[in-house]
Design a protein around this motif. Structure first.
Motif, PDB file in Angstrom:
ATOM      1  N   ARG A  15      47.120   4.966   8.680  1.00 41.80           N
ATOM      2  CA  ARG A  15      46.540   6.466   8.645  1.00 41.80           C
ATOM      3  C   ARG A  15      44.934   6.311   9.734  1.00 41.80           C
ATOM      4  NH1 ARG A  15      45.378   8.301   3.077  1.00 41.80           N
ATOM      5  NH2 ARG A  15      47.170   7.017   2.690  1.00 41.80           N
ATOM      6  N   ASN A  82      44.274  11.261  14.267  1.00 45.12           N
ATOM      7  CA  ASN A  82      43.896  11.244  12.832  1.00 45.12           C
ATOM      8  C   ASN A  82      44.939  11.297  12.090  1.00 45.12           C
ATOM      9  OD1 ASN A  82      41.793  10.724  11.095  1.00 45.12           O
ATOM     10  ND2 ASN A  82      41.306  12.878  10.910  1.00 45.12           N
ATOM     11  N   SER A  84      47.654  11.244   8.971  1.00 42.19           N
ATOM     12  CA  SER A  84      47.669  11.073   7.771  1.00 42.19           C
ATOM     13  C   SER A  84      49.306  10.994   7.431  1.00 42.19           C
ATOM     14  CB  SER A  84      47.014  12.158   6.827  1.00 42.19           C
ATOM     15  OG  SER A  84      47.844  13.214   7.077  1.00 42.19           O
TER      16      SER A  84
END
Lengths: 114, 112
Positions: A15, A82, A84
């Motif tokens: 992540r 970025n 997740s």
């Protein structure tokens, strides 16, 4: 028909990092698209990759999160930024045939974010 | 926004039985396409229908586009184990710059 290759075929990422997926078509095509598909689900269009101009994004997808490039008529990249765990999915690129609306799909990139 | 629903979601048949999946759009379509996705594979284009009421056949597969251009069906006669996979319809609306809206899909399982 067009033959489409994608790299990487799969990846496991941490992540907060970013991954760029490449899509190469063996012939010049008009439109190229990027989709996301969760296992067992349908395909969701992320954006249309436009040659020489900014990509056109669908509702719920933004350029900062999914920047797309298309420098020529046979190549495109999608970056997942970025990351997740919610970004874990299969990402597919497709190309539309000339003088037709049928689309040809790449083999997909299976992304797992830990 | 546009929605394209398919029924059934899943069907399990014995080899040799027939199979039909139905596709319904919330809006009128200019074009409907059908794709097949084998387990672990990517969608593969099967056919495109453009005209109201159009019927096309590919060997054991029969595709139909509704008169109102809001629904479609795919019928497979005498299924074989090679027919296993998920079948998606995908609709194209006028003025949407070639963007397809994929249906929810019907997963077909065929056993001997």
């Amino acid at each position: 028909s067009a033959v489409i290759s994608q790299k990487p075929s799969r990846d496991i990422c941490q992540r907060g990092t970013s991954l760029t997926i490449q899509c190469q078509v063996d012939s010049q095509v008009t439109m190229m698209f990027w989709y996301r598909q969760q296992p067992g689900q349908s395909l969701t269009l992320i954006a249309t990759a436009n040659q020489g101009s900014e990509a056109t994004y669908e509702s719920g997808f933004v350029i900062d999160k999914f920047p797309i490039s298309r420098p020529n008529l046979t190549f495109s990249t999608l970056t997942v930024s970025n990351m997740s765990p919610e970004d874990s999915s299969i990402y597919l690129c497709s190309a539309q045939a000339w003088a037709s609306y049928e689309q040809y799909f790449g083999p997909g990139t299976r992304l797992t974010v830990t | 926004g546009q929605q394209v629903m398919q029924i059934p979601q899943y069907q399990h048949v014995q080899e040799g039985e027939d199979f039909t999946t139905y596709c319904n759009s919330s809006t009128t379509l200019s074009n409907i396409q059908w794709y097949k996705q084998r387990p672990g594979g990517h969608p593969v284009f099967l056919i495109q229908l453009v005209k109201s009421g159009e019927v096309k056949k590919q060997k054991r597969l029969t595709f139909q586009f509704g008169e109102a251009k809001k629904n479609s069906s795919l019928h497979i006669t005498a299924t074989q184990t090679t027919d296993v996979g998920t079948y998606f319809c995908a609709g194209l609306r006028d003025g949407t710059a070639s963007k397809l809206t994929f249906g929810t899909g019907t997963r077909l399982q065929v056993t001997l």
